[in-house]
Design a protein around this motif. Structure first.
Motif, PDB file in Angstrom:
ATOM      1  N   ALA A  16       0.579  -1.037  -0.142  1.00  0.00           N
ATOM      2  CA  ALA A  16      -0.237  -0.175  -0.163  1.00  0.00           C
ATOM      3  C   ALA A  16       0.541   1.291  -0.019  1.00  0.00           C
ATOM      4  N   ILE A  17       0.818   1.951  -1.153  1.00  0.00           N
ATOM      5  CA  ILE A  17       1.527   3.275  -0.878  1.00  0.00           C
ATOM      6  C   ILE A  17       1.126   4.751  -0.720  1.00  0.00           C
ATOM      7  N   PRO A  18       0.983   5.473  -0.199  1.00  0.00           N
ATOM      8  CA  PRO A  18       0.303   6.580   0.072  1.00  0.00           C
ATOM      9  C   PRO A  18       0.057   7.469  -1.404  1.00  0.00           C
ATOM     10  N   ILE A  19      -0.910   8.211  -1.897  1.00  0.00           N
ATOM     11  CA  ILE A  19      -0.524   8.959  -2.973  1.00  0.00           C
ATOM     12  C   ILE A  19      -0.885  10.690  -2.874  1.00  0.00           C
ATOM     13  N   HIS A  20       0.534  11.176  -2.774  1.00  0.00           N
ATOM     14  CA  HIS A  20      -0.110  12.148  -3.192  1.00  0.00           C
ATOM     15  C   HIS A  20       0.463  12.613  -4.791  1.00  0.00           C
ATOM     16  N   HIS A  21      -0.637  13.912  -4.744  1.00  0.00           N
ATOM     17  CA  HIS A  21      -0.389  14.479  -6.005  1.00  0.00           C
ATOM     18  C   HIS A  21       0.045  15.847  -6.393  1.00  0.00           C
ATOM     19  N   SER A  22       1.139  16.116  -7.560  1.00  0.00           N
ATOM     20  CA  SER A  22       0.882  17.414  -7.087  1.00  0.00           C
ATOM     21  C   SER A  22       1.036  18.168  -8.493  1.00  0.00           C
ATOM     22  N   LEU A  23       0.745  19.545  -8.534  1.00  0.00           N
ATOM     23  CA  LEU A  23       0.200  20.185  -9.920  1.00  0.00           C
ATOM     24  C   LEU A  23       1.666  20.901 -10.446  1.00  0.00           C
ATOM     25  N   MET A  24       2.012  20.149 -11.044  1.00  0.00           N
ATOM     26  CA  MET A  24       3.412  21.214 -11.600  1.00  0.00           C
ATOM     27  C   MET A  24       3.443  21.509 -13.155  1.00  0.00           C
ATOM     28  N   SER A  25       4.112  22.474 -13.608  1.00  0.00           N
ATOM     29  CA  SER A  25       4.517  23.352 -14.747  1.00  0.00           C
ATOM     30  C   SER A  25       5.798  23.204 -15.031  1.00  0.00           C
ATOM     31  N   LYS A  26       6.559  23.177 -16.171  1.00  0.00           N
ATOM     32  CA  LYS A  26       8.018  23.654 -16.905  1.00  0.00           C
ATOM     33  C   LYS A  26       8.528  24.863 -15.665  1.00  0.00           C
ATOM     34  N   ASP A  27       7.841  25.865 -15.361  1.00  0.00           N
ATOM     35  CA  ASP A  27       7.856  27.074 -15.396  1.00  0.00           C
ATOM     36  C   ASP A  27       7.856  26.801 -13.797  1.00  0.00           C
ATOM     37  N   THR A  76       4.809  27.949 -12.611  1.00  0.00           N
ATOM     38  CA  THR A  76       3.792  28.974 -12.277  1.00  0.00           C
ATOM     39  C   THR A  76       2.284  28.238 -13.493  1.00  0.00           C
ATOM     40  N   MET A  77       1.651  29.255 -13.424  1.00  0.00           N
ATOM     41  CA  MET A  77       0.213  28.640 -14.061  1.00  0.00           C
ATOM     42  C   MET A  77       0.450  29.933 -15.303  1.00  0.00           C
ATOM     43  N   THR A  78       0.830  30.820 -15.571  1.00  0.00           N
ATOM     44  CA  THR A  78       0.872  32.218 -16.009  1.00  0.00           C
ATOM     45  C   THR A  78       0.290  31.239 -17.222  1.00  0.00           C
ATOM     46  N   ALA A  79       0.934  30.903 -18.044  1.00  0.00           N
ATOM     47  CA  ALA A  79       1.232  30.473 -19.694  1.00  0.00           C
ATOM     48  C   ALA A  79       0.063  29.478 -20.043  1.00  0.00           C
ATOM     49  N   VAL A  80      -0.150  28.862 -18.458  1.00  0.00           N
ATOM     50  CA  VAL A  80      -1.207  27.281 -19.211  1.00  0.00           C
ATOM     51  C   VAL A  80      -2.903  27.256 -19.117  1.00  0.00           C
ATOM     52  N   THR A  81      -3.238  26.732 -19.979  1.00  0.00           N
ATOM     53  CA  THR A  81      -4.165  26.671 -20.478  1.00  0.00           C
ATOM     54  C   THR A  81      -5.189  24.987 -20.258  1.00  0.00           C
ATOM     55  N   ARG A  82      -4.800  24.285 -20.042  1.00  0.00           N
ATOM     56  CA  ARG A  82      -4.906  22.602 -19.874  1.00  0.00           C
ATOM     57  C   ARG A  82      -3.953  21.892 -18.773  1.00  0.00           C
ATOM     58  N   ILE A  88       6.940  22.019  -9.329  1.00  0.00           N
ATOM     59  CA  ILE A  88       6.522  22.366  -8.435  1.00  0.00           C
ATOM     60  C   ILE A  88       5.481  23.810  -8.502  1.00  0.00           C
ATOM     61  N   VAL A  89       4.307  23.511  -8.702  1.00  0.00           N
ATOM     62  CA  VAL A  89       3.255  24.625  -8.901  1.00  0.00           C
ATOM     63  C   VAL A  89       2.269  24.633  -7.308  1.00  0.00           C
ATOM     64  N   ASN A  90       1.783  23.291  -6.890  1.00  0.00           N
ATOM     65  CA  ASN A  90       1.301  23.089  -5.531  1.00  0.00           C
ATOM     66  C   ASN A  90       1.902  21.928  -5.289  1.00  0.00           C
ATOM     67  N   ALA A  91       1.996  21.621  -3.978  1.00  0.00           N
ATOM     68  CA  ALA A  91       2.148  20.057  -3.855  1.00  0.00           C
ATOM     69  C   ALA A  91       0.773  19.210  -3.371  1.00  0.00           C
ATOM     70  N   HIS A  92       0.669  17.783  -3.070  1.00  0.00           N
ATOM     71  CA  HIS A  92      -0.601  17.586  -2.038  1.00  0.00           C
ATOM     72  C   HIS A  92      -1.948  18.126  -2.259  1.00  0.00           C
ATOM     73  N   ILE A  93      -2.268  18.059  -3.250  1.00  0.00           N
ATOM     74  CA  ILE A  93      -2.970  18.371  -3.994  1.00  0.00           C
ATOM     75  C   ILE A  93      -4.728  17.264  -4.265  1.00  0.00           C
ATOM     76  N   GLN A  94      -4.582  16.569  -3.478  1.00  0.00           N
ATOM     77  CA  GLN A  94      -5.461  15.167  -3.179  1.00  0.00           C
ATOM     78  C   GLN A  94      -6.457  15.612  -2.445  1.00  0.00           C
ATOM     79  N   ASP A  95      -7.724  15.505  -2.304  1.00  0.00           N
ATOM     80  CA  ASP A  95      -8.898  16.015  -1.828  1.00  0.00           C
ATOM     81  C   ASP A  95      -8.613  15.487  -0.518  1.00  0.00           C
ATOM     82  N   ASP A  96      -8.406  14.403  -0.192  1.00  0.00           N
ATOM     83  CA  ASP A  96      -8.104  13.688   0.602  1.00  0.00           C
ATOM     84  C   ASP A  96      -6.800  12.844   1.055  1.00  0.00           C
TER      85      ASP A  96
END
Ligand SMILES: O=C(O)C(=O)C[C@]1(C(=O)O)C=C[C@@H](O)C=C1
Length: 357
Positions: free
Chosen positions: A167-178, A180-186, A245-253
């Motif tokens: 069993a492993i903890p699942i931690h999701h992060s929001l990540m982009s090249k730089d 930031t979310m400045t250029a992100v559309t998807r 990383i833009v934001n770490a540990h963004i999973q709801d649970d």
């Protein structure tokens, strides 16, 4: 100067490292002898029950200040390296590299393995069945999203056994090249990951389009090539594709976990702290499920999991996936299973393996 104070301490560390190195290699030589004994009788190299006992013992004996779980991580790798001297086992998993499935492989086998990325869960089963891989690692259940239906269906048909569980903890992060979310559309991720972060995304980025892709690692690869894409993935995948990383540990649970089954031709022996998985079905009549499970209560065997799946045969019949405490060869479990087998319309023992929670 603090350097003057460091020097004698580092000399002590060097001396201890030399002792550890000598001891590790003494251990490795014994493992080589074990390997020769096993080769004479064609006995299995990977022995999950023995590894579970070693890991339990080191945690129990650990005097500190090192943490028990850190000591276990070290010993898992020591055993992995020793095992590789006997033979390097090949483990198939749901790829690509950088996914949580790959992490589950290393958590069970350590890093001294040959890991084989497969394109689907079906392919992982096929690789282990055909012997291309010694074992396979497949996701069974996510604590927020529920069971992985394809795995349950394939467990029903396979000739393989479950030889272990991770069993492993699942931690999701929001990540982009730089970062930031400045250029992100998807925002791209596997559909399960998007679902596991749904509330967070609605709150923080309600207006950015979301796109489900084949895996989180694939999303990370896309983000590494396209500044308009952000990926949701684990940090391992982020590092692999050089994302920020833009934001770490963004999973709801925050306690989001996925359980993986280790499947193989090996029937794991009892470790003393085990669990057994089976599949049952009963004729569709009142009280049938209650009666079916009565032998467990009668023999004092605890049920730790109960999952139902429609049998897909047109009628409203179900397969029940049941986990119980203990090994199939433990006396009371063996008696309960023999009775269950008699009264069930369908009975399949999936395997007994060390308890891992
Ligand atoms: O005890 C064995 O059977 C070994 O092969 C040794 C060892 C170990 O390094 O401790 C290595 C591989 C097995 O999976 C279990 C334990």
């Amino acid at each position: 100067m603090s350097e003057d104070k460091l020097l004698p301490l580092r000399q002590q560390i060097d001396a201890i490292d030399a002792e550890i190195l000598a001891l590790l290699n003494r251990r490795a030589q014994i493992a080589q002898q074990v390997g020769h004994v096993k080769a004479e009788t064609d006995a299995p190299v990977f022995r999950p029950e023995r590894e579970a006992q070693v890991l339990l013992k080191v945690a129990e004996r650990n005097p500190g200040p090192l943490q028990g779980s850190d000591v276990q991580t070290i010993f898992r790798e020591v055993m992995s390296a020793c095992r590789a001297l006997e033979r390097r086992v090949t483990v198939a998993y749901l790829g690509p590299a950088g996914t949580f499935s790959e992490q589950a492989v290393y958590q069970q086998f350590g890093h001294a393995v040959e890991s084989l990325a497969c394109a689907s869960i079906d392919e992982v089963f096929r690789a282990a069945e055909a012997g291309t891989a010694d074992f396979g690692v497949v996701p069974v259940e996510n604590s927020s999203e529920g069971v992985i239906n394809r795995t349950l269906d394939l467990l029903l048909q396979t000739t393989l056994s479950i030889s272990g569980e991770v069993a492993i903890p699942i931690h999701h992060s929001l990540m982009s090249k730089d970062g930031t979310m400045t250029a992100v559309t998807r925002i791209c991720a596997h559909s399960q990951a998007l679902a596991q972060c749904n509330a967070w995304l609605n709150q923080h980025y309600p207006n950015i389009q979301r796109q489900a892709v084949a895996s989180n690692a694939e999303a990370a690869r896309m983000a590494s090539e396209d500044a308009t894409v952000a990926a949701i993935a684990g940090e391992v995948a982020g590092k692999k594709y050089d994302l920020q990383i833009v934001n770490a540990h963004i999973q709801d649970d925050p306690h989001n976990r996925t359980r993986f089954a280790v499947i193989g031709r090996l029937q794991t022996a009892a470790s003393g702290r085990d669990q057994t998985s089976l599949v049952l079905s009963v004729a569709n009549k009142a009280g049938a499920v209650y009666n079916l499970l009565a032998p467990l209560a009668k023999h004092g065997v605890s049920m730790t999991r109960f999952e139902s799946r429609p049998a897909r045969m047109g009628s409203w019949e179900y397969y029940f996936y049941v986990d119980v405490e203990g090994h199939a060869q433990d006396e009371k479990v063996a008696m309960a299973l023999a009775e269950l087998k008699q009264s069930a319309a369908f009975f399949k023992l999936l395997g007994s393996y060390p308890f891992s929670h």
